[in-house]
Write a protein that holds these residues in place. Structure first.
Motif, PDB file in Angstrom:
ATOM      1  N   SER A 291      28.771 -19.196  18.220  1.00  0.00           N
ATOM      2  CA  SER A 291      29.771 -18.133  18.838  1.00  0.00           C
ATOM      3  C   SER A 291      30.685 -17.757  17.600  1.00  0.00           C
ATOM      4  CB  SER A 291      30.088 -18.154  19.924  1.00  0.00           C
ATOM      5  OG  SER A 291      30.826 -19.321  20.030  1.00  0.00           O
ATOM      6  N   GLY A 292      30.741 -18.711  16.748  1.00  0.00           N
ATOM      7  CA  GLY A 292      32.110 -18.421  16.022  1.00  0.00           C
ATOM      8  C   GLY A 292      31.608 -17.337  14.807  1.00  0.00           C
ATOM      9  N   THR A 293      32.664 -16.899  13.986  1.00  0.00           N
ATOM     10  CA  THR A 293      32.138 -16.010  12.983  1.00  0.00           C
ATOM     11  C   THR A 293      31.841 -16.711  11.782  1.00  0.00           C
ATOM     12  OG1 THR A 293      34.487 -15.759  12.161  1.00  0.00           O
ATOM     13  CG2 THR A 293      33.845 -14.163  13.897  1.00  0.00           C
ATOM     14  N   TYR A 294      32.184 -18.110  11.605  1.00  0.00           N
ATOM     15  CA  TYR A 294      31.802 -18.837  10.522  1.00  0.00           C
ATOM     16  C   TYR A 294      30.366 -19.202  10.604  1.00  0.00           C
ATOM     17  CZ  TYR A 294      33.340 -21.814  14.594  1.00  0.00           C
ATOM     18  OH  TYR A 294      33.448 -22.099  15.777  1.00  0.00           O
TER      19      TYR A 294
END
Lengths: 114, 110
Positions: free
Chosen positions: B93-96
């Motif tokens: 779910s992170g942008t990474y």
């Protein structure tokens, strides 16, 4: 339920040729990703894309690769001069900007370089 | 970046038995997802558990999460031959970027 789609499902090309793999992310998603999986190996991150630019890329994503969002719906991965070792499954993924959202993956494109 | 590590690497069971696989991760998470990949196919999202949840059910799937141990488990009850696949965990779910582990290869024998 909305889903990520990819075309073609299978692409066969000659070494040295250019290929474009296409993805249609889920319509309200803002982050886009490409991953690849060589047969029998791990799924590997290639690149992430947000706000019309690359936000992160791996060491695999060298100058022969490029990504583009040519219109409001498609997200493409171009390989300029394919090599035998580019043969793999290529997965596109997308997610919203929401903190709690997950990446949703497409079914993949199998690329075979002869 | 976030990475999940699944355990065991391979699991072989008889149809009708339960399958349990485990996952560990290193950094803090927003939520944790489990994915399934059938051989030569794409990654299918199975279930998501939020970081403030401890257990979640979906059909024959039961997921637990222990954030203090940075671990999760996936239980598939009454397994079927069609459950044969590789299973992956992690927080995408992170942008990474997300780094996939090697997964657990589950084989359900008919």
């Amino acid at each position: 339920e909305p889903e990520v789609t990819q075309t073609p499902s299978h692409q066969v090309t000659q070494m040295g040729q250019e290929v474009i793999l296409r993805c249609v992310p889920i319509s309200n998603h803002l982050y886009f990703y490409w991953y690849r999986q060589i047969l029998g190996q791990k799924v590997e991150f290639l690149v992430s894309f947000y706000n019309n630019e690359i936000s992160e890329k791996s060491e695999i994503f060298d100058d022969q690769f490029s990504v583009e969002r040519p219109d409001g719906s498609n997200f493409t991965l171009k390989i300029r001069s394919t090599k035998l070792e580019d043969s793999a499954m290529y997965f596109c993924a997308s997610k919203t900007s929401g903190r709690f959202d997950t990446q949703y993956f497409g079914p993949g494109t199998r690329l075979t370089v002869l | 970046s976030q990475q999940g590590e699944e355990d065991p690497q391979a699991l072989s069971i008889q149809e009708g038995e339960n399958a349990t696989m485990n996952c560990s991760y290193k950094t803090s998470i927003n939520n944790l997802q489990w994915y399934r990949q059938n051989s030569g196919r794409g990654l299918v999202h199975l279930i998501l558990i939020r970081s403030n949840e401890r257990e979640k059910h979906s059909g024959r799937l039961r997921v637990t999460l222990d954030t203090s141990k940075k671990s999760s488990s996936l239980l598939i009850t009454a397994s079927r031959a069609a459950d044969t696949a590789s299973y992956f965990c992690g927080d995408t779910s992170g942008t990474y970027k997300y780094i996939f582990g090697t997964g657990t290869r589950l084989k359900v024998l008919a």
